[in-house]
Design a protein around this motif. Structure first.
Motif, mmCIF file in Angstrom:
data_model
loop_
_atom_site.group_PDB
_atom_site.id
_atom_site.type_symbol
_atom_site.label_atom_id
_atom_site.label_comp_id
_atom_site.label_asym_id
_atom_site.label_seq_id
_atom_site.Cartn_x
_atom_site.Cartn_y
_atom_site.Cartn_z
ATOM 1 N N VAL A 183 0.817 -1.214 0.000
ATOM 2 C CA VAL A 183 0.000 0.000 0.000
ATOM 3 C C VAL A 183 0.850 1.263 0.000
ATOM 4 C CG1 VAL A 183 -1.965 -1.104 1.110
ATOM 5 C CG2 VAL A 183 -0.157 -0.123 2.522
ATOM 6 N N ASP A 184 2.115 1.150 0.378
ATOM 7 C CA ASP A 184 2.962 2.339 0.409
ATOM 8 C C ASP A 184 3.792 2.490 -0.862
ATOM 9 O OD1 ASP A 184 4.523 0.139 0.830
ATOM 10 O OD2 ASP A 184 5.807 1.071 2.336
ATOM 11 N N GLY A 185 3.511 1.655 -1.861
ATOM 12 C CA GLY A 185 4.321 1.692 -3.075
ATOM 13 C C GLY A 185 4.330 3.054 -3.744
ATOM 14 N N GLY A 186 3.166 3.658 -3.889
ATOM 15 C CA GLY A 186 3.098 4.953 -4.550
ATOM 16 C C GLY A 186 3.701 6.076 -3.738
ATOM 17 N N ALA A 187 3.687 5.917 -2.416
ATOM 18 C CA ALA A 187 4.206 6.978 -1.550
ATOM 19 C C ALA A 187 5.685 6.810 -1.233
ATOM 20 C CB ALA A 187 3.406 7.011 -0.244
ATOM 21 N N TYR A 188 6.287 5.726 -1.704
ATOM 22 C CA TYR A 188 7.677 5.434 -1.334
ATOM 23 C C TYR A 188 8.640 6.575 -1.663
ATOM 24 C CZ TYR A 188 12.192 3.091 -1.126
ATOM 25 O OH TYR A 188 13.488 2.774 -0.836
ATOM 26 N N PRO A 189 8.635 7.113 -2.883
ATOM 27 C CA PRO A 189 9.587 8.203 -3.172
ATOM 28 C C PRO A 189 9.394 9.417 -2.266
ATOM 29 C CG PRO A 189 8.651 7.323 -5.203
ATOM 30 C CD PRO A 189 7.841 6.759 -4.078
ATOM 31 N N THR A 190 8.130 9.752 -2.001
ATOM 32 C CA THR A 190 7.861 10.901 -1.134
ATOM 33 C C THR A 190 8.352 10.643 0.284
ATOM 34 O OG1 THR A 190 5.904 11.444 -2.451
ATOM 35 C CG2 THR A 190 6.055 12.417 -0.252
ATOM 36 N N LEU A 191 8.122 9.429 0.776
ATOM 37 C CA LEU A 191 8.577 9.084 2.120
ATOM 38 C C LEU A 191 10.097 9.147 2.223
ATOM 39 C CD1 LEU A 191 6.243 6.074 3.016
ATOM 40 C CD2 LEU A 191 6.283 8.319 4.102
ATOM 41 N N VAL A 192 10.772 8.639 1.212
ATOM 42 C CA VAL A 192 12.236 8.653 1.228
ATOM 43 C C VAL A 192 12.755 10.087 1.259
ATOM 44 C CG1 VAL A 192 14.297 8.108 -0.117
ATOM 45 C CG2 VAL A 192 12.480 6.408 0.123
ATOM 46 N N ARG A 193 12.143 10.957 0.454
ATOM 47 C CA ARG A 193 12.574 12.360 0.454
ATOM 48 C C ARG A 193 12.293 13.018 1.799
ATOM 49 N NH1 ARG A 193 10.390 12.214 -4.854
ATOM 50 N NH2 ARG A 193 8.428 13.119 -4.112
ATOM 51 N N ALA A 194 11.136 12.715 2.389
ATOM 52 C CA ALA A 194 10.798 13.302 3.689
ATOM 53 C C ALA A 194 11.760 12.820 4.774
ATOM 54 C CB ALA A 194 9.364 12.940 4.059
ATOM 55 N N ILE A 195 12.117 11.545 4.734
ATOM 56 C CA ILE A 195 13.055 11.003 5.721
ATOM 57 C C ILE A 195 14.426 11.651 5.568
ATOM 58 C CG2 ILE A 195 14.299 8.916 6.405
ATOM 59 C CD1 ILE A 195 11.719 7.362 5.630
ATOM 60 N N ALA A 196 14.871 11.798 4.319
ATOM 61 C CA ALA A 196 16.168 12.436 4.076
ATOM 62 C C ALA A 196 16.166 13.879 4.564
ATOM 63 C CB ALA A 196 16.500 12.380 2.585
ATOM 64 N N ALA A 197 15.054 14.583 4.337
ATOM 65 C CA ALA A 197 14.955 15.963 4.809
ATOM 66 C C ALA A 197 14.993 16.014 6.331
ATOM 67 C CB ALA A 197 13.670 16.600 4.286
ATOM 68 N N GLY A 198 14.300 15.077 6.974
ATOM 69 C CA GLY A 198 14.310 15.034 8.430
ATOM 70 C C GLY A 198 15.693 14.779 8.993
ATOM 71 N N GLN A 199 16.444 13.903 8.358
ATOM 72 C CA GLN A 199 17.796 13.617 8.839
ATOM 73 C C GLN A 199 18.729 14.804 8.616
ATOM 74 O OE1 GLN A 199 18.959 9.882 7.093
ATOM 75 N NE2 GLN A 199 17.749 8.698 8.554
ATOM 76 N N ARG A 200 18.504 15.547 7.551
ATOM 77 C CA ARG A 200 19.308 16.765 7.364
ATOM 78 C C ARG A 200 19.015 17.790 8.451
ATOM 79 N NH1 ARG A 200 18.088 15.853 1.830
ATOM 80 N NH2 ARG A 200 16.347 17.343 1.939
ATOM 81 N N LEU A 201 17.799 17.747 8.996
ATOM 82 C CA LEU A 201 17.418 18.684 10.048
ATOM 83 C C LEU A 201 17.795 18.186 11.441
ATOM 84 C CD1 LEU A 201 13.886 19.745 8.722
ATOM 85 C CD2 LEU A 201 15.996 21.098 8.689
ATOM 86 N N GLY A 202 18.401 16.997 11.510
ATOM 87 C CA GLY A 202 18.876 16.511 12.802
ATOM 88 C C GLY A 202 18.203 15.267 13.328
ATOM 89 N N ALA A 203 17.319 14.647 12.549
ATOM 90 C CA ALA A 203 16.688 13.406 13.004
ATOM 91 C C ALA A 203 17.750 12.319 13.146
ATOM 92 C CB ALA A 203 15.608 12.970 12.016
#
Length: 286
Positions: free
Chosen positions: A176-196
């Protein structure tokens, strides 16, 4: 077992735990050896296959911290005899302070202390929240022993809708997360750049989503049958998750059945039961 005996035992356990934590923090190399041992144990479990702990080492270690700190409010509750709501809050605050102090102690010898502090602090505070929930549920269990007729009627309606969603998600031909996978990956990467924390990757997000997905399962079971049926919600979550993974393994080749999903779903059902006890207990009190 009398209350005094139980309190004495818990205090002994707390004392031993403090000694062990101090030893890990102060003895040179002990923390690294402990971490290596945990990673080796995780590797042995992964060798079993079937998606067992197919997660990053950092996330597995973070889960270990979460489990450990979840015991803090429970142990503090056992070491005291106060059960008033303000006492429960004080234990939660005290546990949070301890978790933060442990994060500071763990970060001091690290090459990147800020990263280590954020990683340990986040995992520790999540654990404290879970432990505080368990503490509150324990003291609300008597009031939540039975659900009212109105509560059951509402719960049946919501549970039916939730069950339909579970069936649709579980039997979908593709993740069910197949379509959202690229968006999730970008959001996770952005979060880690912010200190996650570094362990907060896609595997951690997916595992957490599976936990949250089954929280309503335990919650609705508790509202339907009361706190005396707490084990039904927990065991039922495990059985339902096993059934879902079995169906996916046998009939849905595009889906990947894994032990991790069962672990996450069962954990969610347990959390749902705890939330249900607290909610039902407060509703009955009011």
């Amino acid at each position: 077992m009398t209350t005094a005996t139980r309190t004495a035992i818990v205090r002994i356990v707390l004392s031993v735990a403090v000694v062990l934590v101090v030893a890990v923090l102060l003895v040179p190399g002990l923390a690294d050896r402990l971490r290596s041992g945990v990673v080796a144990g995780v590797g042995a479990l992964r060798a079993l296959g079937h998606g067992t702990l197919a997660l990053g080492d950092g996330f597995v270690l973070a889960m270990g911290v979460t489990v450990g700190t979840a015991l803090l409010p429970v142990l503090l509750a056992g070491a005291s005899r106060a059960s008033r709501p303000d006492a429960i809050r004080r234990r939660a605050v005290a546990s949070g302070v301890i978790a933060l102090l442990l994060a500071v102690a763990a970060a001091l010898p690290a090459a990147y202390p800020g990263d280590r502090f954020r990683s340990v602090a986040l995992a520790g505070l999540v654990g404290v929240g879970i432990g505080a929930l368990a503490d509150a549920a324990w003291h609300a269990r008597a009031r939540a022993a039975h659900a009212s007729g109105q509560t059951r009627r509402v719960a049946w309606t919501l549970a039916a809708a939730y069950g339909l969603v579970v069936v649709l998600v579980a039997t979908a031909g593709s993740p069910v997360d197949g379509g959202a996978y690229p968006t999730l990956v970008r959001a996770i990467a952005a979060g880690q750049r912010l200190g996650a924390p570094g362990w907060l990757g896609y595997d951690a997000v997916e595992f957490t989503a599976n936990v949250l997905f089954f929280v309503p399962f335990g919650f609705f079971v508790l509202l339907l049958f009361g706190a005396r049926a707490w084990w039904v919600g927990m065991l039922g979550g495990f059985v339902a998750s096993c059934a879902i993974e079995t169906v996916q393994a046998l009939f849905l080749p595009a889906r990947f059945a894994s032990v991790d999903d069962v672990l996450a779903n069962t954990s969610g059902a347990v959390l749902g039961v705890l939330v249900g006890i607290v909610v039902l207990g407060r509703a009955r009190r009011s």
